[in-house]
Design an enzyme around this catalytic site. Structure first.
Site, mmCIF file in Angstrom:
data_model
loop_
_atom_site.group_PDB
_atom_site.id
_atom_site.type_symbol
_atom_site.label_atom_id
_atom_site.label_comp_id
_atom_site.label_asym_id
_atom_site.label_seq_id
_atom_site.Cartn_x
_atom_site.Cartn_y
_atom_site.Cartn_z
ATOM 1 N N ASP A 97 -1.308 10.086 15.581
ATOM 2 C CA ASP A 97 -1.296 11.350 16.332
ATOM 3 C C ASP A 97 0.087 11.981 16.368
ATOM 4 O OD1 ASP A 97 -4.012 11.606 17.334
ATOM 5 O OD2 ASP A 97 -3.600 9.717 18.361
ATOM 6 N N GLY B 176 7.513 5.361 10.585
ATOM 7 C CA GLY B 176 7.918 5.766 9.244
ATOM 8 C C GLY B 176 8.286 7.244 9.206
ATOM 9 N N GLY B 177 8.085 7.866 8.056
ATOM 10 C CA GLY B 177 8.528 9.245 7.847
ATOM 11 C C GLY B 177 7.936 10.233 8.845
ATOM 12 N N ILE C 207 5.875 -0.180 5.150
ATOM 13 C CA ILE C 207 5.784 -1.053 3.972
ATOM 14 C C ILE C 207 6.156 -0.275 2.712
ATOM 15 C CG2 ILE C 207 4.010 -2.518 5.024
ATOM 16 C CD1 ILE C 207 2.043 -1.207 2.943
ATOM 17 N N ASP C 208 6.186 1.075 2.814
ATOM 18 C CA ASP C 208 6.463 1.899 1.619
ATOM 19 C C ASP C 208 7.946 1.937 1.261
ATOM 20 O OD1 ASP C 208 3.812 2.406 1.740
ATOM 21 O OD2 ASP C 208 3.966 4.542 2.174
ATOM 22 N N MET D 270 -0.123 -0.114 -2.348
ATOM 23 C CA MET D 270 0.096 1.037 -1.453
ATOM 24 C C MET D 270 1.368 1.815 -1.812
ATOM 25 S SD MET D 270 -1.220 0.203 2.374
ATOM 26 C CE MET D 270 -2.943 0.485 2.802
HETATM 27 O O1 F6P Z 1 1.958 3.397 6.402
HETATM 28 C C1 F6P Z 1 2.094 3.547 5.048
HETATM 29 C C2 F6P Z 1 0.777 3.293 4.358
HETATM 30 O O2 F6P Z 1 0.473 1.924 4.393
HETATM 31 C C3 F6P Z 1 0.764 3.801 2.933
HETATM 32 O O3 F6P Z 1 1.274 2.921 2.000
HETATM 33 C C4 F6P Z 1 -0.696 4.074 2.725
HETATM 34 O O4 F6P Z 1 -0.849 5.033 1.729
HETATM 35 C C5 F6P Z 1 -1.147 4.562 4.068
HETATM 36 O O5 F6P Z 1 -0.261 3.992 4.998
HETATM 37 C C6 F6P Z 1 -2.552 4.196 4.441
HETATM 38 O O6 F6P Z 1 -2.836 4.763 5.677
HETATM 39 P P1 F6P Z 1 -4.017 4.357 6.644
HETATM 40 O O7 F6P Z 1 -3.769 2.978 7.152
HETATM 41 O O8 F6P Z 1 -3.980 5.364 7.729
HETATM 42 O O9 F6P Z 1 -5.250 4.400 5.806
#
Ligand code: F6P
Length: 373
Positions: A75, A110-111, A134-135, A177
């Protein structure tokens, strides 16, 4: 009166979040005589005022636990779905910050979280962030907690895929990912000895990949491992996405920006199953059988690695020091093994992508890995 620190975790979860919460909390309580108040499920919990005192007992035994004891959500304060409507909840957050008598709010994320945190800082709140993902794509920090653990998991997966690919003389295309940044695919591919590594930073030519696999067959290696980041794209599609991203960055007007956002979303939805068409094309071009493995959320789960526990503890404790000294509007970054304060506006909105001259790229090329170009 002792200072009160609010803390939340936002965005996708990451191994090491609990180690960081513990680092902030133990240092705040035991060292600086400050109090810690947790908010559940990211910025949503701050809006709903779902807060609780994080005492010493709650911080015990969580160092090795994956996920986040606070819960998380994606959110955004300024665009939150409330009763089926998208609303700007920033003012509610400011009210709740005040009603909880917070001296600072620590946001772990993260970002996206860095951008949301910057917006709250611009509204006058005392904000400090920590980098988790993790990215590994948060700007202005050497690394983020979560990355090392995920790297280990993805590497182990590639190790395991080798024996089955070898036994069946197959191609195995493994999706790792990373939508915009390919650190995880590149790192795991390098560590696991993938034969091809495809990242968003280097758009690929399917013929180059097929040629690399066919060359291996000629040398008697009838299997290949292709490590693919989620966001890896063929050259033409990468160019298409770039056009949309440029419009979004420099729109002629608001309408053009909105349309570009819609088009990017549509593009990403269409691209979601791209791994299967990649695998099918490789079957056609090489005559080998190909199978797809999607590692997915396994990469985010479970106990954090030793390196992530250390990083999260270092950054978490440094964060408390900075709150104690009244240093706000910053992210606590890791640079050359030191915890340093970076102004939030230098972090938010920027992404750390793999530079084309990075040593991991040249090392991969030198051991004969095809990078799709
Ligand atoms: O938080 C980063 C990440 O793990 C990315 O590597 C991936 O693309 C995305 O989140 C997946 O998001 P969600 O868990 O909301 O499906």
């Amino acid at each position: 009166m002792s200072k009160q620190i609010g803390i939340l975790t936002a965005g996708g979860d990451s191994p090491g979040l609990n180690a960081a919460i513990r680092g902030v909390g133990k240092s705040a309580q035991g060292y600086f005589d400050m109090q810690l108040i947790g908010f559940r499920d990211g910025f949503r919990g701050l809006v709903d005022n779902r807060s609780f005192r994080l005492d010493g007992n709650m911080l015990s035994g969580i160092l090795t636990v994956g996920g986040t004891i606070l819960g998380t959500s994606r959110d955004k304060p300024h665009r939150m779905s409330v009763g089926g409507k998208i609303m700007d909840m920033t003012d509610v957050i400011i009210e709740n910050y005040k009603s909880n008598h917070l001296d600072a709010l620590v946001c772990l994320g993260g970002g996206g979280t860095q951008k949301n945190a910057l917006r709250l800082m611009e509204k006058g709140l005392n904000i400090i962030t920590l980098p988790k993902t993790i990215d590994n794509d948060v700007a202005e920090t050497d690394t983020s907690f979560g990355f090392d653990t995920a790297l280990g998991i993805a590497t182990e997966a590639i190790d395991r895929l080798h024996s089955t690919a070898h036994s069946h003389h197959r191609i195995i295309v493994v999706e790792i990912m990373g939508h915009r940044a390919g650190w995880l695919a590149l790192g795991a591919g390098l560590a696991g000895g993938a034969d091809v590594i495809l990242t968003p930073e280097i758009p690929y030519d399917i013929n180059s990949v097929a040629t690399a696999i066919n060359n291996r067959v000629r040398k008697g290696k009838s299997f290949s491992i292709v490590a693919v980041a989620e966001g890896a794209l063929p050259i033409a599609e990468a160019a298409e996405l770039k056009v949309l991203q440029d419009i979004k960055l420099n729109p002629v007007d608001k309408k053009a920006k909105k349309q570009a956002k819609i088009d990017i979303e549509k593009f990403e939805k269409t691209h979601a199953n791209h791994i299967y068409s990649l695998s099918n094309q490789l079957e056609e071009l090489t005559g080998l059988e190909s199978r797809v493995t999607i590692l997915g959320h396994i990469q985010r789960g479970g106990t954090p690695s030793a390196a992530d526990r250390i990083l999260a503890t270092r950054l978490g404790t440094a964060c408390s020091e900075m709150v104690n000294s009244g240093h706000f509007g910053i992210m606590v970054a890791s640079k050359n093994e030191q915890a340093v304060a970076v102004p939030l506006d230098q972090v938010a909105g920027n992404k750390k992508l793999i530079p084309t001259d990075h040593s991991w790229i040249s090392a991969a090329r030198q051991v004969g890995t095809n990078l799709g170009d």
